[in-house]
Write an enzyme that holds these catalytic residues in place. Structure first.
Site, PDB file in Angstrom:
ATOM      1  N   GLU A 116       0.835  -1.237  -0.107  1.00 12.18           N
ATOM      2  CA  GLU A 116       0.048   0.113  -0.088  1.00 12.18           C
ATOM      3  C   GLU A 116       0.865   1.169  -0.029  1.00 12.18           C
ATOM      4  O   GLU A 116       2.070   1.361   0.624  1.00 12.18           O
ATOM      5  CB  GLU A 116      -1.070   0.007   1.224  1.00 12.18           C
ATOM      6  CG  GLU A 116      -1.882  -1.228   1.122  1.00 12.18           C
ATOM      7  CD  GLU A 116      -2.968  -1.165   2.162  1.00 12.18           C
ATOM      8  OE1 GLU A 116      -4.087  -1.618   1.792  1.00 12.18           O
ATOM      9  OE2 GLU A 116      -2.746  -0.682   3.183  1.00 12.18           O
ATOM     10  N   CYS A 129       3.507   8.805   1.209  1.00 12.96           N
ATOM     11  CA  CYS A 129       4.197   7.496   2.071  1.00 12.96           C
ATOM     12  C   CYS A 129       4.153   6.176   1.314  1.00 12.96           C
ATOM     13  O   CYS A 129       3.301   5.565   0.717  1.00 12.96           O
ATOM     14  CB  CYS A 129       3.067   7.113   3.305  1.00 12.96           C
ATOM     15  SG  CYS A 129       3.539   6.086   4.454  1.00 12.96           S
ATOM     16  N   CYS A 136       5.981  -7.125   6.704  1.00 16.53           N
ATOM     17  CA  CYS A 136       7.054  -6.393   7.625  1.00 16.53           C
ATOM     18  C   CYS A 136       7.942  -7.428   8.463  1.00 16.53           C
ATOM     19  O   CYS A 136       7.413  -8.582   8.718  1.00 16.53           O
ATOM     20  CB  CYS A 136       6.456  -5.361   8.570  1.00 16.53           C
ATOM     21  SG  CYS A 136       7.627  -4.310   9.187  1.00 16.53           S
ATOM     22  N   CYS A 140       6.090  -5.416  15.629  1.00 13.91           N
ATOM     23  CA  CYS A 140       5.604  -4.308  16.733  1.00 13.91           C
ATOM     24  C   CYS A 140       4.076  -4.471  17.024  1.00 13.91           C
ATOM     25  O   CYS A 140       3.511  -4.593  16.249  1.00 13.91           O
ATOM     26  CB  CYS A 140       5.895  -2.774  16.144  1.00 13.91           C
ATOM     27  SG  CYS A 140       7.608  -2.615  15.687  1.00 13.91           S
ATOM     28  N   CYS A 143       1.079  -2.179  15.787  1.00 12.80           N
ATOM     29  CA  CYS A 143       0.934  -1.815  14.502  1.00 12.80           C
ATOM     30  C   CYS A 143       0.159  -2.926  13.654  1.00 12.80           C
ATOM     31  O   CYS A 143       0.821  -4.063  13.628  1.00 12.80           O
ATOM     32  CB  CYS A 143       2.347  -1.725  13.829  1.00 12.80           C
ATOM     33  SG  CYS A 143       2.606  -1.229  12.086  1.00 12.80           S
ATOM     34  N   CYS A 369      -1.541   6.177   9.998  1.00 13.81           N
ATOM     35  CA  CYS A 369      -0.189   5.355  10.548  1.00 13.81           C
ATOM     36  C   CYS A 369      -0.337   4.180  11.092  1.00 13.81           C
ATOM     37  O   CYS A 369      -1.298   3.855  12.102  1.00 13.81           O
ATOM     38  CB  CYS A 369       0.414   6.262  11.383  1.00 13.81           C
ATOM     39  SG  CYS A 369       1.828   7.165  10.556  1.00 13.81           S
TER      40      CYS A 369
END
Length: 392
Positions: A116, A129, A136, A140, A143, A369
């Site tokens: 994305e 962004c 990933c 975390c 997230c 975010c």
């Protein structure tokens, strides 16, 4: 004994394997690599520099995808280029526009994987962004992107391609022969999408060389911000080889809390990270480091945390971006109350640091975010499953 989130997922980060004998994609090749590729394909060495300059301008200044339209090259040379090369960028699968004007693109890359990319328009700038990995490497716990397993690193072309597809959508390429419009819709790039950029260092560096080149996309290094969760060995390299601005996903003021929120802290703890960051502004000739701090209710948002934070970063030229937690289905945390965020910001501000509270953008399209995750991977785990995986 509670489970503890792994430092990195138990998967191999696979580079993209290019098809044998296929055409070479020009997008994402640095000037040096493109020159070598042109010569290897049969361009006379004496002409290579001139040809490189011409092609570069067509691809990155005018956004051209078809060699036949490169009118300052001979017909024969255009045919030669079409035989050996292609100008290919990722495909936009879907485009969503938020009520606040934020645009989110679901982008398909080679192999059918999806990432994305988000465009955030503001009054005096437009920030893109971009993602650097599919999924990933990190886990975390606050997230949403981190709940998607890593599939592979993006190539330099797939990273640059995200800037190009946004310019396509915004109609931002100039027309040959027309006066240059200095207003930039994509004026800033942040490597804050899916993935940890410093676990894909070489491709990110090459992509940023292309983006920063002053005869093409021409974004200065001060308009590019790379966000890392603190991959210490790569931070000095980033200063020396990219030189862009740096943002650090900090999010906690003790190792005990940061170990849970940002598990890579177990490898490089707060002290190690901060010692490395102290040199960054000098090495990169950068003004200051941005510390990103997500506000999690009852976890990291006390006055004591705020005071510890300013003490920890003392001596580092810095600004602190406070990010109200953007909730997602099954999230094991809640956003701090607004009064709490403001009280925290006040302590930081009085200690002499800029402490803007980031306005959540694109929440209605899951573009804020920490919310990015390919639609195909957006399996909604229960809060209990996510919490247990994160060791909470």
């Amino acid at each position: 004994m509670t489970a503890s989130a792994p430092i990195t997922q138990d998967v191999l980060t696979l580079p993209r394997k290019l098809p044998e004998g296929g055409k070479i994609n020009i997008v994402g090749l640095t000037r040096e690599k493109l020159r070598e590729a042109l010569i290897a394909a049969g361009t006379p060495e004496k002409q290579a520099k001139m040809r490189l300059g011409q092609i570069w301008q067509w691809v990155y200044h005018f956004g051209l995808r078809n060699f036949a339209e490169m009118t300052n090259l001979s017909k024969d040379y255009r045919a030669f280029l079409a035989e050996h090369f292609e100008i290919s960028i990722p495909e936009v699968v879907s485009r969503q526009v938020s009520a606040d004007g934020t645009r989110k693109y679901l982008v398909r890359i080679a192999g059918g994987h999806e990432v994305e990319t988000v465009y955030i328009p503001e009054e005096n700038r437009g920030t893109l962004c971009i993602s650097s990995q599919v999924g990933c490497t990190l886990t975390c716990s606050f997230c949403h992107t981190g709940t998607q397993k890593l599939v592979r690193n993006l190539t330099a072309g797939e990273i640059v391609g995200q800037v190009m597809l946004a310019r396509d959508d915004l109609g931002e390429w100039p027309k040959p022969g027309e006066p240059k419009d200095e207003a930039r819709l994509v004026s800033n790039v942040v490597l804050m999408g899916m993935g940890e950029p410093l676990y894909n260092f070489d491709n990110v560096r090459d992509a940023m060389k292309v983006v920063m080149d002053n005869e093409g996309l021409t974004l200065s290094r001060r308009r590019i911000t790379l966000s890392t969760s603190g991959i210490v060995p790569e931070i000095a390299k980033t200063a020396e080889e990219i030189g862009c601005l740096l943002a650090v996903s900090f999010h906690a003021t003790t190792d005990e809390v940061r170990d849970k929120l940002v598990p890579v802290n177990k490898k490089w703890n707060i002290e190690t990270l901060l010692n490395t960051l102290r040199d960054y502004p000098r090495l990169s000739n950068s003004e200051r480091i941005t510390f990103e701090y997500v506000m999690l209710k009852g976890v990291n948002d006390s006055d004591a945390d705020a005071r510890r934070l300013v003490k920890l970063i003392a001596g580092i030229p810095a600004k602190i971006n406070l990010i109200p937690f953007n909730e997602w289905p099954g999230a094991p945390y809640q956003r701090s109350d607004w009064e709490r965020i403001e009280a925290f910001a006040d302590i930081v501000y009085k200690a002499g640091y800029a402490s803007p509270i980031r306005t959540p953008r694109g929440e209605d399209i899951m573009a804020a975010c920490g919310q990015l995750k390919s639609a195909t991977e957006r399996a909604r785990k229960s809060a209990k499953e996510i919490a247990s995986e994160a060791g909470l």
